[in-house]
Motif scaffolding. Structure first.
Motif, PDB file in Angstrom:
ATOM      1  N   VAL A  64      43.980 -35.902 -48.340  1.00 44.41           N
ATOM      2  CA  VAL A  64      44.703 -36.183 -47.103  1.00 44.41           C
ATOM      3  C   VAL A  64      43.778 -36.833 -46.083  1.00 44.41           C
ATOM      4  O   VAL A  64      42.661 -36.370 -45.865  1.00 44.41           O
ATOM      5  CB  VAL A  64      45.290 -34.891 -46.499  1.00 44.41           C
ATOM      6  N   LEU A 113      50.436 -29.367 -42.988  1.00 43.26           N
ATOM      7  CA  LEU A 113      50.012 -29.312 -44.388  1.00 43.26           C
ATOM      8  C   LEU A 113      50.262 -27.953 -45.031  1.00 43.26           C
ATOM      9  O   LEU A 113      50.150 -27.818 -46.252  1.00 43.26           O
ATOM     10  CB  LEU A 113      48.516 -29.649 -44.489  1.00 43.26           C
ATOM     11  N   LEU A 127      48.011 -38.979 -48.896  1.00 46.55           N
ATOM     12  CA  LEU A 127      48.844 -38.862 -47.702  1.00 46.55           C
ATOM     13  C   LEU A 127      47.971 -39.072 -46.470  1.00 46.55           C
ATOM     14  O   LEU A 127      46.792 -38.724 -46.481  1.00 46.55           O
ATOM     15  CB  LEU A 127      49.487 -37.467 -47.646  1.00 46.55           C
ATOM     16  N   LEU A 144      48.142 -38.273 -42.239  1.00 48.06           N
ATOM     17  CA  LEU A 144      48.819 -37.700 -41.083  1.00 48.06           C
ATOM     18  C   LEU A 144      48.412 -38.488 -39.846  1.00 48.06           C
ATOM     19  O   LEU A 144      47.230 -38.738 -39.620  1.00 48.06           O
ATOM     20  CB  LEU A 144      48.437 -36.234 -40.890  1.00 48.06           C
ATOM     21  N   LEU A 165      57.492 -35.876 -39.026  1.00 41.12           N
ATOM     22  CA  LEU A 165      57.498 -34.471 -39.404  1.00 41.12           C
ATOM     23  C   LEU A 165      57.776 -33.552 -38.228  1.00 41.12           C
ATOM     24  O   LEU A 165      58.321 -32.471 -38.392  1.00 41.12           O
ATOM     25  CB  LEU A 165      56.157 -34.083 -40.024  1.00 41.12           C
ATOM     26  N   ALA A 199      53.938 -38.298 -41.554  1.00 42.39           N
ATOM     27  CA  ALA A 199      53.279 -38.326 -42.857  1.00 42.39           C
ATOM     28  C   ALA A 199      53.499 -39.718 -43.431  1.00 42.39           C
ATOM     29  O   ALA A 199      54.634 -40.189 -43.526  1.00 42.39           O
ATOM     30  CB  ALA A 199      53.873 -37.277 -43.787  1.00 42.39           C
ATOM     31  N   SER A 239      52.821 -42.203 -46.699  1.00 47.39           N
ATOM     32  CA  SER A 239      52.476 -42.188 -48.119  1.00 47.39           C
ATOM     33  C   SER A 239      52.878 -43.511 -48.752  1.00 47.39           C
ATOM     34  O   SER A 239      53.617 -44.301 -48.161  1.00 47.39           O
ATOM     35  CB  SER A 239      53.175 -41.027 -48.837  1.00 47.39           C
ATOM     36  N   VAL A 252      52.782 -33.873 -51.565  1.00 40.11           N
ATOM     37  CA  VAL A 252      53.392 -34.852 -50.663  1.00 40.11           C
ATOM     38  C   VAL A 252      54.867 -34.515 -50.465  1.00 40.11           C
ATOM     39  O   VAL A 252      55.385 -34.532 -49.341  1.00 40.11           O
ATOM     40  CB  VAL A 252      53.236 -36.283 -51.221  1.00 40.11           C
ATOM     41  N   VAL A 276      55.215 -31.402 -48.168  1.00 46.03           N
ATOM     42  CA  VAL A 276      54.974 -31.705 -46.751  1.00 46.03           C
ATOM     43  C   VAL A 276      56.166 -32.439 -46.153  1.00 46.03           C
ATOM     44  O   VAL A 276      56.661 -32.102 -45.075  1.00 46.03           O
ATOM     45  CB  VAL A 276      53.684 -32.533 -46.580  1.00 46.03           C
ATOM     46  N   ASN A 277      56.672 -33.447 -46.862  1.00 50.67           N
ATOM     47  CA  ASN A 277      57.774 -34.246 -46.336  1.00 50.67           C
ATOM     48  C   ASN A 277      59.088 -33.463 -46.211  1.00 50.67           C
ATOM     49  O   ASN A 277      59.889 -33.716 -45.318  1.00 50.67           O
ATOM     50  CB  ASN A 277      58.010 -35.468 -47.212  1.00 50.67           C
ATOM     51  N   SER A 306      58.205 -29.697 -43.504  1.00 46.72           N
ATOM     52  CA  SER A 306      57.481 -29.653 -42.226  1.00 46.72           C
ATOM     53  C   SER A 306      58.408 -29.755 -41.024  1.00 46.72           C
ATOM     54  O   SER A 306      58.044 -29.364 -39.926  1.00 46.72           O
ATOM     55  CB  SER A 306      56.434 -30.770 -42.182  1.00 46.72           C
TER      56      SER A 306
END
Length: 295
Positions: free
Chosen positions: A96, A111, A144, A146, A164, A272, A274, A284, A287-288, A291
């Motif tokens: 990350v 995360l 990823l 941030l 997010l 995020a 990616s 990934v 998180v998507n 979050s």
């Protein structure tokens, strides 16, 4: 096409600082290395090194070539490590990049879903400027990124930016800095020392626009790309500072400051970013997908 063995000799010499040192590292004679570099220079039609006294140094062209060599051989080393690792180890790595505008505690919250997967992961975090991190993402050295902003439209990377989190901001100061408790926020901000995020921060423009709308004229005494550094100056009493409202309690406890007000007219947003080849990485996806539930 570049002869990559010769290019590797060039890279080894440039990193070692001399042909003799590089020859020891590569277990080759200095004559072999210097000869191969001479062939490389002849094939490219450029000079990569120049003599300085008894030593050598990179030419301007050599400096440029070294930046590419660093990327090529560091990527090659990472590829070798990845291929040598078992499939289970590869799936566990989650690399990350975190923009320096993202507060550390916010990064952890964003995360956290990846750390709760059924299959444990090993997370590797890198911090830096967004443009640099996106370059790492583009060549798949990160899974990823941030950031406090989506991927800039002018950057030619096929990627996805997902928001997010969005929250208002709160303002903090040491107790002695705010003189009158009779003032109603945001009047505290007028003619008062203020610390603001740097120009690279996405919230900077929204903050200054809001202050202008209110006709507030604080004394801006510091600008900071790093949010943690801004809070450290605020803790020392240099000025009022702001932080995402979602971490207000943490800021108060950690920096021994008071909250003088908050607003939802200025918001912090976190994304995020990616690329397609990493979109299906379990971490990934986690998180998507989860979050947005952060509170």
């Amino acid at each position: 096409m570049i002869n990559y063995k010769q290019f590797h000799y060039f890279w080894a010499v440039a990193k070692a600082g001399s042909i003799v040192k590089a020859s020891r590292q590569l277990h080759l004679t200095p004559q072999t290395i210097s000869g191969q570099i001479a062939i490389l220079e002849a094939s490219l039609g450029v000079s990569l090194f120049r003599k300085v006294g008894r030593g050598i140094e990179l030419t301007e062209t050599g400096e440029l070539a070294l930046t590419y060599a660093d990327d090529i051989f560091q990527t090659g080393n990472a590829l070798e490590e990845t291929l040598r690792a078992g499939s289970k180890e590869r799936s566990r790595l989650f690399r990350v990049g975190i923009s320096d505008a993202v507060p550390k505690s916010i990064a952890y919250r964003l995360l956290a879903p990846a750390m709760s997967l059924a299959e444990p992961i090993k997370i590797i975090c890198r911090e830096g400027k967004l443009e640099s991190l996106l370059g790492e993402l583009a060549i798949h050295r990160l899974d990823l990124v941030l950031s406090d902003r989506p991927m800039p439209s002018e950057i030619d990377i096929k990627g996805r930016s997902q928001q997010l989190l969005e929250c208002g901001v709160s303002f903090f100061a040491v107790s002695g800095l705010v003189q009158s408790s009779a003032l109603v926020f945001p009047q505290h901000l007028s003619n008062t020392p203020l610390l603001v995020p740097g120009e690279d921060s996405a919230v900077r423009k929204r903050l200054m626009s809001w202050l202008n709308t209110l006709r507030m004229q604080p004394q801006i005494v510091g600008e900071f790309d790093d949010s943690a550094l801004m809070r450290a100056f605020g803790q020392a009493g240099v000025g009022i500072f702001c932080a995402p409202s979602i971490i207000a309690d943490e800021v108060i406890a950690q920096h021994n400051v008071i909250k003088i007000g908050e607003t939802d007219q200025v918001t912090e947003r976190f994304y995020a970013i990616s690329v397609e080849r990493r979109a299906n990485h379990p971490a990934v996806v986690a998180v998507n997908m989860t979050s947005s539930k952060i509170s």
